[in-house]
Design a protein around this motif. Structure first.
Motif, PDB file in Angstrom:
ATOM      1  N   LEU A 160       0.821  -1.202   0.000  1.00 21.50           N
ATOM      2  CA  LEU A 160       0.000   0.000   0.000  1.00 21.50           C
ATOM      3  C   LEU A 160       0.860   1.258   0.000  1.00 21.50           C
ATOM      4  O   LEU A 160       0.561   2.236  -0.699  1.00 21.50           O
ATOM      5  N   GLY A 161       1.930   1.231   0.793  1.00 19.08           N
ATOM      6  CA  GLY A 161       2.825   2.381   0.845  1.00 19.08           C
ATOM      7  C   GLY A 161       3.477   2.645  -0.500  1.00 19.08           C
ATOM      8  O   GLY A 161       3.579   3.795  -0.949  1.00 19.08           O
ATOM      9  N   ASP A 162       3.911   1.568  -1.177  1.00 20.27           N
ATOM     10  CA  ASP A 162       4.501   1.716  -2.503  1.00 20.27           C
ATOM     11  C   ASP A 162       3.470   2.242  -3.502  1.00 20.27           C
ATOM     12  O   ASP A 162       3.787   3.094  -4.351  1.00 20.27           O
ATOM     13  N   LEU A 163       2.241   1.745  -3.391  1.00 15.53           N
ATOM     14  CA  LEU A 163       1.178   2.191  -4.285  1.00 15.53           C
ATOM     15  C   LEU A 163       0.867   3.665  -4.074  1.00 15.53           C
ATOM     16  O   LEU A 163       0.628   4.413  -5.030  1.00 15.53           O
ATOM     17  N   GLN A 164       0.908   4.097  -2.820  1.00 14.97           N
ATOM     18  CA  GLN A 164       0.636   5.505  -2.550  1.00 14.97           C
ATOM     19  C   GLN A 164       1.712   6.396  -3.163  1.00 14.97           C
ATOM     20  O   GLN A 164       1.413   7.487  -3.675  1.00 14.97           O
ATOM     21  N   ASP A 165       2.961   5.963  -3.152  1.00 13.56           N
ATOM     22  CA  ASP A 165       4.032   6.718  -3.810  1.00 13.56           C
ATOM     23  C   ASP A 165       3.726   6.894  -5.293  1.00 13.56           C
ATOM     24  O   ASP A 165       3.921   7.977  -5.860  1.00 13.56           O
ATOM     25  N   HIS A 178       1.421  10.091  -9.800  1.00 16.36           N
ATOM     26  CA  HIS A 178       0.356  10.091 -10.806  1.00 16.36           C
ATOM     27  C   HIS A 178      -0.525  11.331 -10.659  1.00 16.36           C
ATOM     28  O   HIS A 178      -0.848  11.995 -11.644  1.00 16.36           O
ATOM     29  N   GLY A 179      -0.921  11.615  -9.442  1.00 16.78           N
ATOM     30  CA  GLY A 179      -1.583  12.872  -9.116  1.00 16.78           C
ATOM     31  C   GLY A 179      -2.996  13.053  -9.622  1.00 16.78           C
ATOM     32  O   GLY A 179      -3.467  14.198  -9.735  1.00 16.78           O
ATOM     33  N   LYS A 180      -3.721  11.971  -9.904  1.00 24.00           N
ATOM     34  CA  LYS A 180      -5.080  12.122 -10.431  1.00 24.00           C
ATOM     35  C   LYS A 180      -6.167  11.604  -9.497  1.00 24.00           C
ATOM     36  O   LYS A 180      -7.340  11.942  -9.660  1.00 24.00           O
ATOM     37  N   ARG A 203      -2.891   3.440  12.990  1.00 27.29           N
ATOM     38  CA  ARG A 203      -1.458   3.320  13.253  1.00 27.29           C
ATOM     39  C   ARG A 203      -0.852   2.134  12.518  1.00 27.29           C
ATOM     40  O   ARG A 203       0.219   2.250  11.908  1.00 27.29           O
ATOM     41  N   GLU A 204      -1.512   0.991  12.553  1.00 27.93           N
ATOM     42  CA  GLU A 204      -0.932  -0.229  12.010  1.00 27.93           C
ATOM     43  C   GLU A 204      -1.083  -0.351  10.491  1.00 27.93           C
ATOM     44  O   GLU A 204      -0.184  -0.856   9.818  1.00 27.93           O
ATOM     45  N   VAL A 205      -2.191   0.097   9.946  1.00 25.67           N
ATOM     46  CA  VAL A 205      -2.413  -0.050   8.502  1.00 25.67           C
ATOM     47  C   VAL A 205      -1.565   0.919   7.695  1.00 25.67           C
ATOM     48  O   VAL A 205      -1.049   0.589   6.626  1.00 25.67           O
ATOM     49  N   PHE A 206      -1.374   2.141   8.212  1.00 23.34           N
ATOM     50  CA  PHE A 206      -0.689   3.176   7.433  1.00 23.34           C
ATOM     51  C   PHE A 206       0.750   3.422   7.908  1.00 23.34           C
ATOM     52  O   PHE A 206       1.354   4.426   7.573  1.00 23.34           O
ATOM     53  N   LYS A 207       1.293   2.481   8.658  1.00 22.87           N
ATOM     54  CA  LYS A 207       2.619   2.644   9.254  1.00 22.87           C
ATOM     55  C   LYS A 207       3.711   2.812   8.207  1.00 22.87           C
ATOM     56  O   LYS A 207       4.699   3.508   8.438  1.00 22.87           O
ATOM     57  N   ASP A 208       3.586   2.177   7.044  1.00 19.19           N
ATOM     58  CA  ASP A 208       4.640   2.211   6.033  1.00 19.19           C
ATOM     59  C   ASP A 208       4.417   3.273   4.966  1.00 19.19           C
ATOM     60  O   ASP A 208       5.100   3.281   3.938  1.00 19.19           O
ATOM     61  N   PHE A 209       3.478   4.188   5.208  1.00 21.78           N
ATOM     62  CA  PHE A 209       3.248   5.268   4.258  1.00 21.78           C
ATOM     63  C   PHE A 209       4.278   6.375   4.458  1.00 21.78           C
ATOM     64  O   PHE A 209       4.725   6.644   5.583  1.00 21.78           O
ATOM     65  N   ASN A 210       4.660   7.015   3.362  1.00 20.11           N
ATOM     66  CA  ASN A 210       5.418   8.246   3.469  1.00 20.11           C
ATOM     67  C   ASN A 210       4.543   9.261   4.194  1.00 20.11           C
ATOM     68  O   ASN A 210       3.360   9.403   3.883  1.00 20.11           O
ATOM     69  N   ALA A 211       5.108   9.972   5.153  1.00 16.70           N
ATOM     70  CA  ALA A 211       4.316  10.903   5.964  1.00 16.70           C
ATOM     71  C   ALA A 211       3.611  11.955   5.122  1.00 16.70           C
ATOM     72  O   ALA A 211       2.541  12.444   5.495  1.00 16.70           O
ATOM     73  N   ASP A 250      -4.963   2.504 -14.591  1.00 15.46           N
ATOM     74  CA  ASP A 250      -4.401   3.761 -15.082  1.00 15.46           C
ATOM     75  C   ASP A 250      -3.486   4.432 -14.056  1.00 15.46           C
ATOM     76  O   ASP A 250      -2.856   5.453 -14.365  1.00 15.46           O
ATOM     77  N   ILE A 251      -3.410   3.893 -12.845  1.00 18.75           N
ATOM     78  CA  ILE A 251      -2.525   4.491 -11.838  1.00 18.75           C
ATOM     79  C   ILE A 251      -1.106   4.004 -12.084  1.00 18.75           C
ATOM     80  O   ILE A 251      -0.777   2.840 -11.850  1.00 18.75           O
TER      81      ILE A 251
END
Length: 292
Positions: free
Chosen positions: A44-49, A54-56, A76-84, A268-269
């Protein structure tokens, strides 16, 4: 570990809340479940990057549930690996004086995530057809035209409010916000156990309020309101998911799995490609850096 059927938790037809499960047995140890979550949240964190580049699309994650349902720890646990920079959490409390001078959706609208980001609403705009229905006197604090007493708050008032919420979600969905709404479905017995743990652990006492016990007495009213919410506002563009919440690790894994599975469907992402001129000069740019 038992395979997760994430689609089984999506609310697509009329439901009776008593028939919705509060516990899901994955036939796995806690460690196995937590290890699976680690793998999914990294993806998920990689996908968010990629979504950020992509920005759409923006992603709005809405969490609703009774007190002690596990909303904070799930975030806390699900989004722990997201870029802040890629995720913003909003915990909506009692409206401020400024917020009460606007319509009830205003504070939620201005908190929506920008394209490329995840926004998490810890308690959401649905409090306005949940807590306010259980305690209709709160509506008087909104200073609405034609509402002078609780007697003025009739079924037509709630119908309009549901229409406004559905319209709000339809507008933002049509403009690129992907909406996920999770009802953390906690049993009354499990809430009792968690409240007792708060009282028994000195470092958790601060989480307890006597008001929690007063709200617990109103459990049937809250469940009736939640049932109405699920049945009136689960749409294809803004679906509700029932998340059995009696076991926290399982609930976290289920939410993360639903997000990943749904977002992977958006073919398309992808990261934007460099224009041809820049791409043709990549070797030149590398050489400039090597020889500087």
């Amino acid at each position: 570990m038992k395979n997760l059927n994430v689609s089984a938790h999506k609310i697509t037809t009329s439901v009776t809340i008593e028939d919705l499960p509060t516990r899901l047995d994955l036939e796995a140890s806690k460690k196995t479940i937590e290890d699976e979550l680690k793998d999914i949240r990294k993806k998920l964190g990689d996908l968010q990057d990629t979504m950020y580049a992509h920005g759409k699309y923006a992603v709005l994650v809405c969490l609703q549930g009774m007190d002690t349902a596990g909303k904070d720890s799930l975030i806390r646990e699900v989004f722990k690996d997201f870029n802040a920079r890629g995720v913003v959490v909003h915990s909506f409390k009692v409206p401020t004086e400024l917020e009460r001078k606007h319509d009830f959706l205003w504070r939620h609208y201005i908190a929506l995530p920008a394209r490329g980001k995840f926004g998490v609403f810890n308690r959401t705009h649905y409090e306005n057809v949940l807590v306010t229905r259980v305690h209709p006197g709160y509506i008087l604090g909104e200073y609405l035209p034609g509402i002078e007493s609780v007697d003025d708050i009739d079924s037509a008032f709630w119908d309009r409010r549901f229409e406004q919420i559905n319209a709000f979600e339809k507008i933002i969905a049509q403009n690129g916000t992907l909406i996920f709404k999770f009802f953390l479905n906690l049993s009354k017995d499990e809430q009792k156990n968690r409240l007792l743990r708060r009282l028994n652990k000195p470092n958790k006492n601060w989480k307890f309020s006597p008001g929690d016990l007063e709200e617990r007495k109103l459990w049937p009213k809250y469940m009736k309101c939640y049932e109405d919410i699920l049945n009136r506002t689960s749409k294809e563009h803004a679906p509700w998911y029932n998340i059995p919440a009696d076991d926290k690790p399982t609930a976290r894994l289920l939410v993360a799995s639903i997000l990943l599975n749904a977002l992977k469907e958006y073919n398309d992402i992808k990261e934007p490609e460099l224009d041809d001129e820049v791409k043709a000069k990549l070797s030149e740019y590398k050489e400039q850096l090597r020889t500087e």
